[in-house]
Design a protein around this motif. Structure first.
Motif, PDB file in Angstrom:
ATOM      1  N   ASP A 151      26.420  14.065  13.012  1.00  0.00           N
ATOM      2  CA  ASP A 151      26.175  13.215  13.738  1.00  0.00           C
ATOM      3  C   ASP A 151      25.927  12.219  12.761  1.00  0.00           C
ATOM      4  OD1 ASP A 151      27.230  14.760  16.300  1.00  0.00           O
ATOM      5  OD2 ASP A 151      25.247  15.433  15.886  1.00  0.00           O
ATOM      6  N   LEU A 152      25.537  11.599  11.582  1.00  0.00           N
ATOM      7  CA  LEU A 152      24.841  10.715  10.987  1.00  0.00           C
ATOM      8  C   LEU A 152      26.419  10.318  10.772  1.00  0.00           C
ATOM      9  CD1 LEU A 152      22.652  10.481   8.687  1.00  0.00           C
ATOM     10  CD2 LEU A 152      24.160   9.051   8.764  1.00  0.00           C
ATOM     11  N   THR A 153      26.396   9.016  11.553  1.00  0.00           N
ATOM     12  CA  THR A 153      27.242   8.136  12.334  1.00  0.00           C
ATOM     13  C   THR A 153      27.062   6.548  11.348  1.00  0.00           C
ATOM     14  OG1 THR A 153      27.646   7.189  13.907  1.00  0.00           O
ATOM     15  CG2 THR A 153      28.725   9.430  13.011  1.00  0.00           C
ATOM     16  N   MET A 154      27.926   5.690  10.818  1.00  0.00           N
ATOM     17  CA  MET A 154      27.484   4.270  10.490  1.00  0.00           C
ATOM     18  C   MET A 154      26.735   4.140  12.119  1.00  0.00           C
ATOM     19  SD  MET A 154      27.355   4.520   7.260  1.00  0.00           S
ATOM     20  CE  MET A 154      27.971   2.420   6.504  1.00  0.00           C
ATOM     21  N   ARG A 155      27.920   4.090  13.203  1.00  0.00           N
ATOM     22  CA  ARG A 155      27.421   3.342  14.556  1.00  0.00           C
ATOM     23  C   ARG A 155      26.271   3.658  14.940  1.00  0.00           C
ATOM     24  NH1 ARG A 155      26.948   4.652  19.149  1.00  0.00           N
ATOM     25  NH2 ARG A 155      27.811   7.316  18.681  1.00  0.00           N
ATOM     26  N   ARG A 156      26.165   4.699  14.797  1.00  0.00           N
ATOM     27  CA  ARG A 156      25.050   5.089  15.308  1.00  0.00           C
ATOM     28  C   ARG A 156      23.518   5.190  14.775  1.00  0.00           C
ATOM     29  NH1 ARG A 156      24.672  11.403  17.618  1.00  0.00           N
ATOM     30  NH2 ARG A 156      23.013  11.575  18.894  1.00  0.00           N
ATOM     31  N   LEU A 157      23.300   4.995  12.875  1.00  0.00           N
ATOM     32  CA  LEU A 157      22.449   4.116  12.590  1.00  0.00           C
ATOM     33  C   LEU A 157      21.909   3.323  12.442  1.00  0.00           C
ATOM     34  CD1 LEU A 157      20.647   4.742  10.017  1.00  0.00           C
ATOM     35  CD2 LEU A 157      22.935   4.264   8.002  1.00  0.00           C
ATOM     36  N   ALA A 158      23.415   2.043  12.887  1.00  0.00           N
ATOM     37  CA  ALA A 158      23.760   0.831  13.096  1.00  0.00           C
ATOM     38  C   ALA A 158      22.741   0.788  14.410  1.00  0.00           C
ATOM     39  CB  ALA A 158      24.768   0.075  13.784  1.00  0.00           C
ATOM     40  N   GLU A 159      22.633   1.893  15.355  1.00  0.00           N
ATOM     41  CA  GLU A 159      21.844   1.123  16.582  1.00  0.00           C
ATOM     42  C   GLU A 159      20.566   2.065  16.563  1.00  0.00           C
ATOM     43  OE1 GLU A 159      23.837   3.848  19.299  1.00  0.00           O
ATOM     44  OE2 GLU A 159      25.447   3.526  20.071  1.00  0.00           O
ATOM     45  N   ARG A 160      20.036   2.566  15.396  1.00  0.00           N
ATOM     46  CA  ARG A 160      19.046   2.697  15.474  1.00  0.00           C
ATOM     47  C   ARG A 160      18.218   1.924  14.533  1.00  0.00           C
ATOM     48  NH1 ARG A 160      16.288   7.747  14.719  1.00  0.00           N
ATOM     49  NH2 ARG A 160      14.775   8.212  13.751  1.00  0.00           N
ATOM     50  N   VAL A 161      18.488   1.203  13.983  1.00  0.00           N
ATOM     51  CA  VAL A 161      18.108  -0.354  13.574  1.00  0.00           C
ATOM     52  C   VAL A 161      17.795  -1.800  14.054  1.00  0.00           C
ATOM     53  CG1 VAL A 161      18.663   1.455  11.710  1.00  0.00           C
ATOM     54  CG2 VAL A 161      19.750  -0.572  11.676  1.00  0.00           C
TER      55      VAL A 161
END
Length: 230
Positions: A40-50
């Motif tokens: 579940d580590l996606t670029m989209r999810r990472l972008a949301e996190r930061v």
């Protein structure tokens, strides 16, 4: 109107987000890895996190594989920091250090496997492992091949360890299913070693495998090296 719940893996956003750089994104990615796992580590999810648009991440990492490579390099931080020891390191020391570094992160071995970082952490670790292998008396060529054997064993073992069933109930069911299958079939030799096969002590499994590997290294070094059969 129902209030929309926030993504539990994302931290609260307060004020202006910090300026992003490769190091900050890598840190955030490792934190997200611990929270959600590699699937579940996606670029989209990472972008949301930061707190940025996904496109902003691609300024630092062209692909997800590039990101995983940076994460793999960062996971060896502690090994590099522990490199100044008075006593010469052994191959066993370094294999255990790699395993512990991978276990320190959720799905750490899956992230590390298949990446080929060439950063200072990885290169320093590799240099120290080759030095330890050379100290056993292996030839230069054999030390290179043994390096691959030690790293591949360590990563592969840790992959299996981290892929083991996450729930105790599932683990018990798996052990029981294996026991039934072995005893109901004609697998007398497997039945003999079933207690070892179902032992959940991965520390002991790793230790014995590493000992067997090192026994082979020492035997090979004692022979002065010989051509490996194709």
């Amino acid at each position: 109107m129902m209030k929309q719940s926030r993504n539990p893996s994302a931290p609260p956003r307060r004020g202006r987000p910090a300026r992003l750089d490769r190091a900050a994104v890598t840190t955030a990615a490792l934190d997200l890895l611990d929270a959600v796992g590699v699937e579940d580590l996606t670029m989209r999810r990472l972008a949301e996190r930061v707190g940025v648009q996904a496109g902003a991440l691609y300024r630092h990492f062209a692909t997800k594989h590039d990101l995983l490579t940076a994460m793999a390099e960062r996971m060896l931080d502690d090994i590099r920091a522990a490199g100044s020891q008075e006593e010469p390191e052994t191959v066993d020391d370094l294999a255990r250090a790699l395993r512990h570094a991978l276990l320190a992160r959720r799905d750490g071995a899956r992230v590390y496997a298949g990446t080929h970082p060439v950063g200072p952490n990885t290169l320093a670790y590799g240099d120290r492992l080759v030095a330890a292998l050379l100290r056993t008396g292996l030839t230069v060529q054999d030390s290179g091949r043994a390096f691959l054997a030690v790293v591949n064993y360590t990563v592969g073992h840790t992959l299996e360890e981290q892929a083991s069933t996450p729930s105790q109930d599932d683990g018990i069911e798996g052990v029981q299913a294996l026991g039934r299958a072995v005893h109901e079939g004609d697998y007398a030799h497997l039945a003999l070693v079933l207690p070892a096969l179902t032992d959940p002590d991965f520390e002991q499994h790793f230790a014995l495998g590493l000992q067997l590997l090192m026994d082979g290294v020492r035997a090979r070094a004692g022979e002065g090296g010989r051509e490996v059969a194709p």
